[in-house]
Design a protein around this motif. Sequence first.
Motif, PDB file in Angstrom:
ATOM      1  N   CYS A 104      34.849  29.956  35.408  1.00  0.00           N
ATOM      2  CA  CYS A 104      34.545  28.967  34.382  1.00  0.00           C
ATOM      3  C   CYS A 104      33.649  27.935  35.034  1.00  0.00           C
ATOM      4  O   CYS A 104      33.087  28.203  36.100  1.00  0.00           O
ATOM      5  N   ARG A 105      33.473  26.792  34.411  1.00  0.00           N
ATOM      6  CA  ARG A 105      32.630  25.776  35.038  1.00  0.00           C
ATOM      7  C   ARG A 105      33.254  24.410  34.829  1.00  0.00           C
ATOM      8  O   ARG A 105      34.025  24.205  33.888  1.00  0.00           O
ATOM      9  N   LEU A 106      32.886  23.511  35.709  1.00  0.00           N
ATOM     10  CA  LEU A 106      33.359  22.144  35.598  1.00  0.00           C
ATOM     11  C   LEU A 106      32.195  21.351  35.002  1.00  0.00           C
ATOM     12  O   LEU A 106      31.080  21.400  35.531  1.00  0.00           O
ATOM     13  N   ALA A 107      32.465  20.677  33.883  1.00  0.00           N
ATOM     14  CA  ALA A 107      31.340  20.068  33.169  1.00  0.00           C
ATOM     15  C   ALA A 107      31.704  18.701  32.615  1.00  0.00           C
ATOM     16  O   ALA A 107      32.878  18.372  32.424  1.00  0.00           O
ATOM     17  N   VAL A 108      30.661  17.919  32.353  1.00  0.00           N
ATOM     18  CA  VAL A 108      30.823  16.637  31.661  1.00  0.00           C
ATOM     19  C   VAL A 108      30.598  16.908  30.176  1.00  0.00           C
ATOM     20  O   VAL A 108      29.626  17.574  29.814  1.00  0.00           O
ATOM     21  N   ALA A 109      31.495  16.405  29.330  1.00  0.00           N
ATOM     22  CA  ALA A 109      31.309  16.579  27.890  1.00  0.00           C
ATOM     23  C   ALA A 109      31.464  15.240  27.202  1.00  0.00           C
ATOM     24  O   ALA A 109      32.153  14.335  27.700  1.00  0.00           O
ATOM     25  N   GLU A 110      30.810  15.110  26.051  1.00  0.00           N
ATOM     26  CA  GLU A 110      30.928  13.863  25.279  1.00  0.00           C
ATOM     27  C   GLU A 110      30.862  14.193  23.789  1.00  0.00           C
ATOM     28  O   GLU A 110      30.449  15.302  23.407  1.00  0.00           O
ATOM     29  N   PRO A 111      31.281  13.245  22.937  1.00  0.00           N
ATOM     30  CA  PRO A 111      31.288  13.525  21.491  1.00  0.00           C
ATOM     31  C   PRO A 111      29.872  13.784  20.966  1.00  0.00           C
ATOM     32  O   PRO A 111      28.908  13.167  21.442  1.00  0.00           O
ATOM     33  N   GLU A 112      29.790  14.698  19.992  1.00  0.00           N
ATOM     34  CA  GLU A 112      28.495  15.032  19.388  1.00  0.00           C
ATOM     35  C   GLU A 112      27.732  13.783  18.944  1.00  0.00           C
ATOM     36  O   GLU A 112      26.523  13.670  19.147  1.00  0.00           O
ATOM     37  N   ALA A 113      28.484  12.845  18.368  1.00  0.00           N
ATOM     38  CA  ALA A 113      27.844  11.641  17.826  1.00  0.00           C
ATOM     39  C   ALA A 113      27.137  10.844  18.915  1.00  0.00           C
ATOM     40  O   ALA A 113      26.129  10.176  18.678  1.00  0.00           O
ATOM     41  N   MET A 114      27.674  10.919  20.121  1.00  0.00           N
ATOM     42  CA  MET A 114      27.121  10.148  21.229  1.00  0.00           C
ATOM     43  C   MET A 114      25.846  10.799  21.764  1.00  0.00           C
ATOM     44  O   MET A 114      24.931  10.116  22.227  1.00  0.00           O
ATOM     45  N   LEU A 158      41.275  15.171  23.595  1.00  0.00           N
ATOM     46  CA  LEU A 158      41.690  14.134  22.654  1.00  0.00           C
ATOM     47  C   LEU A 158      41.126  12.764  23.026  1.00  0.00           C
ATOM     48  O   LEU A 158      40.938  11.901  22.169  1.00  0.00           O
ATOM     49  N   ALA A 159      40.910  12.568  24.318  1.00  0.00           N
ATOM     50  CA  ALA A 159      40.669  11.223  24.830  1.00  0.00           C
ATOM     51  C   ALA A 159      39.469  10.515  24.185  1.00  0.00           C
ATOM     52  O   ALA A 159      39.602   9.361  23.766  1.00  0.00           O
ATOM     53  N   PRO A 160      38.294  11.182  24.074  1.00  0.00           N
ATOM     54  CA  PRO A 160      37.165  10.449  23.478  1.00  0.00           C
ATOM     55  C   PRO A 160      37.408  10.064  22.022  1.00  0.00           C
ATOM     56  O   PRO A 160      37.097   8.929  21.619  1.00  0.00           O
ATOM     57  N   SER A 161      37.998  10.972  21.242  1.00  0.00           N
ATOM     58  CA  SER A 161      38.150  10.676  19.822  1.00  0.00           C
ATOM     59  C   SER A 161      39.135   9.540  19.589  1.00  0.00           C
ATOM     60  O   SER A 161      39.077   8.856  18.572  1.00  0.00           O
ATOM     61  N   LEU A 162      40.053   9.328  20.546  1.00  0.00           N
ATOM     62  CA  LEU A 162      41.020   8.247  20.374  1.00  0.00           C
ATOM     63  C   LEU A 162      40.592   6.974  21.103  1.00  0.00           C
ATOM     64  O   LEU A 162      41.367   6.029  21.224  1.00  0.00           O
ATOM     65  N   GLY A 163      39.378   6.987  21.631  1.00  0.00           N
ATOM     66  CA  GLY A 163      38.841   5.764  22.227  1.00  0.00           C
ATOM     67  C   GLY A 163      39.322   5.471  23.634  1.00  0.00           C
ATOM     68  O   GLY A 163      39.134   4.374  24.149  1.00  0.00           O
ATOM     69  N   LEU A 164      39.946   6.473  24.286  1.00  0.00           N
ATOM     70  CA  LEU A 164      40.425   6.265  25.653  1.00  0.00           C
ATOM     71  C   LEU A 164      39.249   6.172  26.625  1.00  0.00           C
ATOM     72  O   LEU A 164      39.296   5.491  27.640  1.00  0.00           O
ATOM     73  N   CYS A 165      38.193   6.900  26.297  1.00  0.00           N
ATOM     74  CA  CYS A 165      37.033   6.934  27.187  1.00  0.00           C
ATOM     75  C   CYS A 165      35.860   7.465  26.375  1.00  0.00           C
ATOM     76  O   CYS A 165      36.036   7.943  25.252  1.00  0.00           O
ATOM     77  N   GLY A 166      34.663   7.412  26.997  1.00  0.00           N
ATOM     78  CA  GLY A 166      33.498   7.955  26.311  1.00  0.00           C
ATOM     79  C   GLY A 166      33.326   9.444  26.585  1.00  0.00           C
ATOM     80  O   GLY A 166      32.955  10.206  25.707  1.00  0.00           O
ATOM     81  N   ARG A 167      33.608   9.829  27.831  1.00  0.00           N
ATOM     82  CA  ARG A 167      33.312  11.203  28.242  1.00  0.00           C
ATOM     83  C   ARG A 167      34.496  11.816  28.955  1.00  0.00           C
ATOM     84  O   ARG A 167      35.418  11.117  29.383  1.00  0.00           O
TER      85      ARG A 167
END
Lengths: 224, 392
Positions: A104-114, A158-167
């Motif tokens: 697999c891979r280790l990656a940075v992800a963020e919400p589509e809206a961002m 879950l974390a970005p959608s609940l405002g815990l973090c951006g990414r």
Amino acid sequence: MEVAPAANEPLIMALPKGRILGEALPLLARAGLVPEPAFADEDARQLRFATNIAHLTLIRVRSFDVATFVAFGAAQLGIAGNDVLMEFNYAELYAPLDLGIGRCRLAVAEPEAMVKDDDPSRWSHVRVATKYPEITRRHFAARGVQAECVKLNGALELAPSLGLCGRIVDLVSSGATLRANGLVEVERIAEVSSRLVVNRTALKTRPAEIAGWIERLRAAVDGA
Amino acid sequence: MTDLERLALLPAGLRDVLPPDAAHEAAVVERLIGHLARRGYDRVKTPLIEFEDGLLSGAGAAVTHDTFRLMDPISQRMMGLRADITPQIARVALTRLAGAARPLRLSYAGEVLRVKGSQLRPERALPQVGAELVGAEGPSADAEIVVMAAEALRDAGIAGLTIDVTLPTFVPALCAGLGLGPEERVPLRRALDLKDSAAVAAAGGPAAAILAGLIRATGPAERTLAALGALALPSEAVVERERLAAVVARIRAAAPWLGLTIDPVENRGFEYHTGVAFAIFAAGVRGELGSGGRYIASFGAGGGEPATGVTLYVDTIFALLPAPAAPRRVYVPDGTGADQAAALRGAGWVTVAGLGPVADSRAEARRLGCSHTLIDGAPAPVAPNSRGRAHG
């Protein structure tokens, strides 16, 4: 290939619970190592398992703990993803063989809206939820970005959608979990696969035996 | 937590060593240093703390990040608490003993202090015994240090000793010979440190095939030498390989009983070494018992001298050795003649003097952890205290 028998000295191999186990067992079988039937039972309360080789015992622990057990010499051999090895950077571990499983891979992800107004080259400070605070900090520091890490042990999506973090920084295999949670992969940190890990002292003090196991598994990987 | 408990708490990695361990540890130190002294390594003693620029010059640079520092209020200069004694011995050899005959053989025993412990060794204060052979080059000098260290440990009672011989100069020579630049060597070094053959294949470039061969060759000495001999190496690396073979042959001849492995790619912990280096292991023991190797003993801006040495990790070694039998302790009640107590000590007793009259000397002897009490001028055994003496 013959493995020199140790003078009755027990040999312990640590395997990670979960995902990788299913891929590891056929590989071990090709190397001539078959655990007792209870090993395949995920619900078994047992933690140590006998194998067809008298002095070799398997233990089943959490994937992050495999590296710790082997680094401290509690187990001489183990199977761990290079994500875990990168996170801990244990000086007492060798990873002589890529088993080619658990890819697999280790990656940075963020919400589509961002994503649409985000320019990663202009980041100066990011807040990231991850199981891998060390890798994350190192990765961003190498680009001159200050990363504030929130350590979570699961359900990162879950974390970005609940405002815990951006990414988030997490393992991605198909990307389906990310998509289901409205996240998009924006940067790849590393390709991940499982490695055979070996305790440094064990390799020095039981060289023929440990090298024998490395060769056996190498043959099993090459034959796959 | 009471106030007393809070005050008794020591900083992480520091501890009190209690009876009987403290005496045992001191005995191990004396035994090891005695072995070195009998081979002509004269003992020197250097201060616990000295000026930072001297302490961290030359080989000391390797411990820059491990060194505690404080300001000297007298000279207003920064001082460092030694994290390694080898650089101090180099300083002594190059300054005060610059005129002494070479090769110069020196030994030392003392504690070092580290800013932080390692994973396997969380202790921050470590007792060490070591030896340095300054002003000598060549395989005989390299082998002398290895064999002496192994014999010192064997004589102290350690079984199943294995020496892992390394050659930190080999991979750089190989890279230079194959035209790999410093930029390409960084990811390669990390991959080699992990013996990660997949990453070596990816980062190795023209050296990938040879390096993969080296990783696989790591192991029992003769097998590794044969495998190294079969590799097509650039001339820079051939010189290194021959140095290694010559040292290994001498160690084998002098100590055929010793386990010997070779790791041609090991670098971690050997960053300042300039030739054959080694780590000492024992069967079933977690971590190293000691390490050492060839380096340039240098101080300040002046040129250096070739040197090799070893450091033995007393805390690990002492934990492997059984505690010596507790000496017989006799309680000597108040009022016993001084010559009588002296005679007992002369006969090998430990005497514990009563400081005032007691009703029951047997009970008092027991309370003070004595095995005997003096009755009618002769030591008489007392039944051991049910709690026994506190053993750390």
